[in-house]
Design an enzyme around this catalytic site. Structure first.
Site, short mmCIF file in Angstrom:
data_model
loop_
_atom_site.label_atom_id
_atom_site.label_comp_id
_atom_site.label_asym_id
_atom_site.label_seq_id
_atom_site.Cartn_x
_atom_site.Cartn_y
_atom_site.Cartn_z
N GLU A 197 0.79 -1.23 0.00
CA GLU A 197 0.00 0.00 0.00
C GLU A 197 0.83 1.28 0.00
OE1 GLU A 197 -3.30 0.18 -0.21
OE2 GLU A 197 -3.55 -2.00 -0.29
N SER A 475 -50.94 -20.48 40.52
CA SER A 475 -50.63 -21.31 41.70
C SER A 475 -49.16 -21.28 42.10
CB SER A 475 -51.07 -22.76 41.44
OG SER A 475 -52.48 -22.82 41.30
#
Length: 780
Positions: A197, A475
């Protein structure tokens, strides 16, 4: 007559002058004045703009350079002789943590042959120290580890594997990265990057005119864009400060800011920032930034462990992460990688033999990303809510914290499968499509949340029913009513007869309330333990009214309910609404013998460098008499053996002792089950988001989900320790008296010392029964 000569010459118009040198000089002078003034203004504006850009560059670069997401980890898997884990669960967890099938000798690989595993672990820095790399050998028989040994590396009887990363808390801009320092990066990586690069990186001032000229010439010759002239500094500026718009203004700013950046900061500092910033792919909505995360994402490896061909692939992808995506375009990625390897060879970074070998290797990319989005959104949601007590959202999104949770991936997998597989079997037609379910699983003794399923689609990151679906618990409230009563041993024992007979209660507002049993039947007097195990409504309401609704409410609050609870009598049948997580919280106290144990999802939080910030230790607060809770646990075990929970044993082994309770609301709108073994507590809920009827009960809806989960997980049965002040006696509940073991109707019940009956009945005249009892005792 002669004419005057002068009269024959044309006359000039007044005000007009013939153009000459003076006027031309005046025009030039005017132009240069304008030009100089414009230049001065332009220079001033440029200087001001440079000052502004300089401030942007320095403030951003000197301040917080990155918003790094917090990383959320599962609990580490501990391997040792006797550890409970199945072969399938171990393989799944290895793959979740990024391990690959291989020879088992390269770090991050494993080899499996049936129940035999060879695992080469990766080192990991835990909050309490570093776990080194090791090679392990083990066998799994009957869902337990045997023949465990360390064949390479430091010996140890217990080895922790690197925990699987299960998600993160991300910045708003949805970037993700693992920060690396330049000295930690393999030397070959930055050298290869510069070779491809920016070969003159250490020589230019941020821009490289010659590189730009070479690129322009190459592009003109090719008739297309084949080469870029941007330096690494310019690429960093573009990614770090600017947009990707291809405009002259943006390019100009890029060049100016690159020069300014190089004026203020060291080359190595800029290079390190580039290594952490460069875009290298996408994971769902999250961008993969930096080589540190890219290494994990594509290879499941730490950056320091990468080989030449892997480094070359990452460098190759800088040119175009989507175009050269190795999972989507392997051939294209291979060609680009091999080109990079050749450039590395030409630059003298690798020799010919190494380059040839690297070009011949496969890409080496893992089959799946090491992670994409949060794997367990409902669980991460609960983690974030727990973290919000101590941390700001901004810090969670940007400081790179490491969050070590209690999630057990194997148990989470089983919980998800239980919901996914069971829900379609519970009903048909439109009802089946509308059903939703949640499952919360905790460690019985510590309150650590091991698994959390927020709905029928565990991957859905929307409404989290486990936390936010507040529904009547039915319950499930009864154990707390009976516990309140059992804490009064002078008035209530498990043998105390309670009346199962209808009655009408007139409320203060003049309305009348008449509770009924679910089956509509009445049975007269029944012992308290039977009333609970069979989940009769009428005895529960009578007992609750006797001990007082405020007392029952206080018991619920002591066990962890923080929301308001009404004092209406219907509360005694579960009209109070709770989320599944809250139910798990209060049942945790029943499982631990009366200790309020706050649920935990987090063990420890560290900063990005591994320094401890917070430790979340076990907290307990005794809120109930352990003796009374022991009596209640007996009745809840009876629920599983003889009562409403007995169908669980269609799925779980008979020898696995369990304790639990069903819960149902009107028209089956809510189906609940909460219960525990010796290791785990789990709460299941099944219902509809629109609160519509389902015709399901706790036993036919939530219990199948719960029992399917419990059947899949290796665990020990529930065997409660008898606390001080509790003794067991053989009694005849019908006659409210002590009796002999071999007598008819004899039952062994626990009593708080002093509350056992004083009367005694015998069956001494029953010779047959005595002989039968003698033989039974002989063979026990």
């Amino acid at each position: 007559m002669t004419k005057n000569r002068s009269s024959s010459k044309p006359s000039r118009k007044p005000g007009k002058k013939r153009p000459g040198k003076n006027s031309q000089n005046g025009r030039r002078s005017w132009f240069w004045k304008i030009f100089i003034r414009a230049s001065v203004v332009a220079l001033v504006l440029l200087a001001c703009w440079m000052v502004y850009l300089d401030a942007v560059v320095t403030s951003r670069f000197e301040g917080r350079r990155f918003e790094v997401p917090s990383r959320v980890y599962a609990r580490p898997l501990e391997l040792y002789n006797g550890a409970g884990v199945s072969s399938g669960a171990l393989q799944r967890e290895l793959e979740l943590a990024g391990y690959r099938k291989g020879n088992g000798t390269t770090p991050g690989t494993y080899r499996r042959n049936g129940g035999h595993f060879v695992i080469s672990t990766r080192g990991f820095h835990f909050p309490d120290g570093k776990e080194p790399e090791r090679t392990l050998s083990l066998n799994i028989y009957g869902d337990r580890i045997q023949d465990f040994s360390v064949t390479s590396g430091a010996s140890a009887s217990i080895v922790r594997l690197k925990p699987a990363r299960i998600g993160g808390i991300y910045p708003a801009h949805k970037e993700d990265r693992i920060l690396v320092q330049l000295e930690e990066v393999p030397e070959l990586l930055p050298l290869a990057l510069m070779a491809i690069e920016d070969r003159d990186y250490y020589d230019h001032i941020g821009v490289a005119p010659l590189s730009i000229a070479r690129a322009m010439l190459a592009n003109i010759r090719a008739g297309r864009i084949v080469q870029g002239g941007s330096t690494l500094t310019q690429q960093l500026v573009k990614n770090f400060f600017l947009t990707r718009d291809q405009t002259l203004v943006r390019k100009g700013n890029e060049a100016l800011m690159s020069i300014l950046l190089e004026m203020h900061f060291d080359k190595d500092d800029i290079l390190e920032t580039y290594l952490n910033e460069v875009y290298l792919g996408q994971a769902g909505t999250r961008s993969i930034n930096g080589f540190g995360l890219a290494s994990q994402f594509y290879f499941g490896e730490s950056l320091t462990d990468l080989e030449v061909h892997q480094i070359a692939l990452l460098v190759a992808m800088v040119k175009g992460p989507s175009y050269f995506n190795p999972r989507r375009h392997p051939e294209r990625a291979t060609r680009r990688r091999n080109l990079v390897i050749s450039e590395m060879e030409d630059a003298g970074l690798v020799d010919t033999a190494v380059a040839e070998q690297a070009r011949g290797l496969s890409l080496g990319v893992s089959a799946k990303p090491s992670y994409s989005e949060n794997r367990y959104p409902a669980y991460i949601d609960l983690v974030r809510r727990h973290l919000s007590r101590d941390y700001k959202e901004e810090d969670l999104r940007s400081e790179g914290l490491r969050i070590f949770t209690t999630l057990n991936p194997a148990i989470q997998f089983s919980a998800e499968r239980a919901v996914i597989d069971t829900l379609p079997r519970l009903a048909g037609g439109e009802t089946a499509k509308a059903l939703e379910a949640t499952l919360v699983v905790t460690a019985k003794d510590t309150g650590e949340v091991l698994a959390l399923v927020g709905g029928r689609d565990p991957q859905f990151a929307g409404f989290n029913r486990a936390l936010d679906a507040n529904r009547p618990i039915g319950s499930l409230i009864k154990p707390f009513t009976y516990l309140t009563a059992l804490e009064q041993p002078d008035d209530y024992t498990l043998m105390t007869p309670v009346l199962d007979k209808s009655f009408t209660l007139e409320l203060e507002n003049g309305k009348r309330w008449q509770p009924k049993n679910y089956d509509g039947k009445e049975r007269g007097e029944v012992p308290l333990h039977l009333a609970l195990s069979k989940s009769y409504n009428l005895p529960a309401v009578r007992v609750g009214l006797d001990v007082g609704i405020p007392a029952v409410r206080k018991t619920l609050q002591d066990f962890g309910v923080v929301t308001p609870i009404s004092e209406y009598p219907s509360m005694l049948l579960g009209s109070v609404a709770m989320s599944p997580v809250t139910v798990a919280q209060i049942y945790q106290g029943l499982a631990t013998g009366g200790f309020n144990t706050p649920l935990r999802t987090i063990r420890e939080v560290t900063d990005a460098r591994g320094e401890a910030l917070s430790r979340y230790s076990l907290e307990v607060d005794q809120v109930a008499d352990p003796a009374a809770v022991h009596l209640l646990q007996y009745a809840m075990q009876e629920t599983m053996q003889e009562g409403t929970g007995r169908s669980a044993y269609y799925s779980v082994p008979d020898e696995l002792s369990l304790a639990g309770k069903t819960g149902t609301t009107d028209d089956g709108r809510d189906s609940w089950f909460a219960g525990f073994s010796g290791d785990l507590l789990a709460v299941a809920w099944v219902g509809r988001d629109d609160n519509g009827p389902t015709v399901l009960t706790g036993a036919t809806g939530a219990l199948p989900v719960w029992s399917r989960f419990m059947a899949q997980v290796p665990q020990h049965g529930f065997s409660p320790v008898v606390p001080d002040g509790v003794s067991y006696h053989w009694v005849n509940p019908e006659k409210q008296a002590l009796t002999d073991q071999n007598c008819d109707n004899a039952r062994l019940l626990p009593f708080i010392s002093g509350s056992e009956p004083t009367d005694k009945v015998t069956c001494s005249g029953n010779l047959t029964r005595k002989i039968q009892g003698w033989f039974e005792g002989l063979f026990q």
